[in-house]
Design a protein around this motif. Sequence first.
Motif, PDB file in Angstrom:
ATOM      1  N   SER A   1      35.553  37.974  47.217  1.00  0.00           N
ATOM      2  CA  SER A   1      35.296  38.464  48.430  1.00  0.00           C
ATOM      3  C   SER A   1      33.703  38.091  48.680  1.00  0.00           C
ATOM      4  O   SER A   1      33.447  37.831  50.224  1.00  0.00           O
TER       5      SER A   1
ATOM      6  N   LEU B   1      43.279  49.449  46.194  1.00  0.00           N
ATOM      7  CA  LEU B   1      44.320  48.589  46.990  1.00  0.00           C
ATOM      8  C   LEU B   1      44.726  49.083  48.331  1.00  0.00           C
ATOM      9  O   LEU B   1      45.608  48.390  48.746  1.00  0.00           O
TER      10      LEU B   1
ATOM     11  N   SER C   1      42.594  39.213  37.375  1.00  0.00           N
ATOM     12  CA  SER C   1      41.722  39.815  38.395  1.00  0.00           C
ATOM     13  C   SER C   1      40.636  41.169  37.766  1.00  0.00           C
ATOM     14  O   SER C   1      40.835  41.488  36.825  1.00  0.00           O
TER      15      SER C   1
ATOM     16  N   LYS D   1      45.139  38.830  42.882  1.00  0.00           N
ATOM     17  CA  LYS D   1      43.779  39.047  42.870  1.00  0.00           C
ATOM     18  C   LYS D   1      43.504  39.597  44.383  1.00  0.00           C
ATOM     19  O   LYS D   1      44.263  39.423  45.332  1.00  0.00           O
ATOM     20  N   ARG D   2      42.325  40.271  44.535  1.00  0.00           N
ATOM     21  CA  ARG D   2      41.892  41.061  45.652  1.00  0.00           C
ATOM     22  C   ARG D   2      42.026  39.956  46.957  1.00  0.00           C
ATOM     23  O   ARG D   2      41.138  38.947  46.834  1.00  0.00           O
TER      24      ARG D   2
ATOM     25  N   TRP E   1      40.957  44.089  38.722  1.00  0.00           N
ATOM     26  CA  TRP E   1      41.905  45.204  38.883  1.00  0.00           C
ATOM     27  C   TRP E   1      42.465  45.258  37.470  1.00  0.00           C
ATOM     28  O   TRP E   1      42.635  46.224  36.896  1.00  0.00           O
TER      29      TRP E   1
END
Length: 534
Positions: A187, A434, A491, A327-328, A493
């Motif tokens: 990001s 999330l 990810s 993934k984000r 996460w």
Amino acid sequence: MNPASEQFDAVIIGAGFSGLYMLHRLRNLGLRCRVYETGDGVGGTWYWNRYPGARCDSESYFYCYSFSDEILQEWAWTERFPSQQEIRRYLEFVAERLDLWRDIQLGTRVSSATYDDEARRWCVETSTGDTVSARYVVTAIGAISAANVPSIRGLETFAGRWYHTGQWPHEGVDLSGLRVGVIGTGSTGVQLIPVVAEQAAELTVFQRTPNFSMPARNRPLDPAVMTEIKANYSDVWDRVRRHPGGMPLDLPTQRFDEVDEQEARRRYESAWAHGGVMVLQQFSDLMTDERSNEFCADFFRQKIRSIVNDPVTAEKLVPKGYPIAAKRPVLDTDYFETFNKPHVRLVDINDTPIDAITPTGVRAGGTVHELDVIVFATGFDAFTGSFLRIDITGRGGVRLADKWKDGPTAYLGLGIAGFPNLLTVNGPCNPAVLTNVPATIEHDVEWIADCIEYAEQRGIKAIEPTEEAEREWVRYTAELVDGTLYMKANSWWLGANIPGKPRVFMAFVGGLNRFRKRCAEIAEAGYEGFRLTT
Ligand code: NA7
């Protein structure tokens, strides 16, 4: 340990979105509080992440607190997606408006927190040499705040300057006329790269995993639109509370196989044109059905190929081999377009791995890419990193670092077995990352404040999740994510971005609405799953 110089009811660690609101709520209960904040200002994530192009991926009108009508009415957002500067100004405004500054000690990192079983108090030590005592400690430290600078051989020999995006110099960095290398295309990298390309003489992007990124289509917010939103805020927050992601958006009602491909494509095109995350909200089975996911992924791949002129570069930028949204999700402004600029180069480090950093640049696959500046957009040691850089010791001398050596465990992401009166905003096994994060923060802060009020009213001296409740919650969290496409990507996460980190999915995928309901039931049942000691 030094004797405590001051006694507080509660110490709150961090003065970002979570810590500020936590302070407000606990002070309203009449507790004597102290917030310790490492930065020299409030804002947390939005204090530190000052890299060029830093911006939020949630729309501004709902990326904020909802608890105060006055604040909602007095603040006016100016862009669809707020910049780092605007969010930081907003949080400063809130701190001022609620008179929070007097209980916040800036420039102070909490270095350790140790529970004293007999006194039933926490002893908190700080980087400035303070030792204080508190009945409660609340961590408001953010899940993505511990910067990850990968250990690449030779970094210390680099003759130029290097920066991690999460520790960007406050005075800014003038990149004009320089040869800049950016490592990382998450990001942050995706936001930063187009802005750096405007300034740098040459830009080399080192990519490990190409990302599915969608256009944000940011724009100024018309004041008339803001006025209308303000008039309808109660409806906005009702919708936020019902949505699994904490956003006032419509949920998809259909599965992918309920429409034909032409209709599916039409919906994706329309959402792509609208901008923002709606493009991932078209079908209910995006994360559970491989065909649905693959159709969406392929739509993105075609978009990338249609934007990037050079077919070789385009193919490198096309994500393959993992599901979209596992993934984000990433939003951008002209990210793929940037690779059409003649001074921007993409290096796929899967083809040519980074061997070392040399005094003059980055050597990948034997070639030295000459650089003046290296930017690490390499993310964070998520969830556990921010906890483990504080030396936290609970009941019976158990260190959190030892308890979590095989992966983090927590009950609701709000408390940890063995750590009485340590309450955690957005801890592991919580839905926060999330979701639209402030919505989950507000929930967690309010739940924690209610829990503390409950304890205070009943003379409860210690509150702590039982091992059994924690184990069951961790099992339930794992069960919900098991079999979903989230498990099929490397990810953060899952901790996959940090070498050697246990591969455990660290967030609750069941949705904020379901989480909220479960937390309320637990509270109504007298804090079921918690051991309360009077
Ligand atoms: P992310 O999303 O973790 O992205 C980090 C990027 O850096 C990603 O492309 C990584 O590749 C790459 N990376 C990480 N380590 C390395 C090494 N050792 N070598 C090369 N490349 C590497 O962090 P962001 O800061 O972009 O975003 C974090 C969150 O902030 C974001 O999700 C939002 O919630 C806000 P990988 O994909 O791991 O292969």
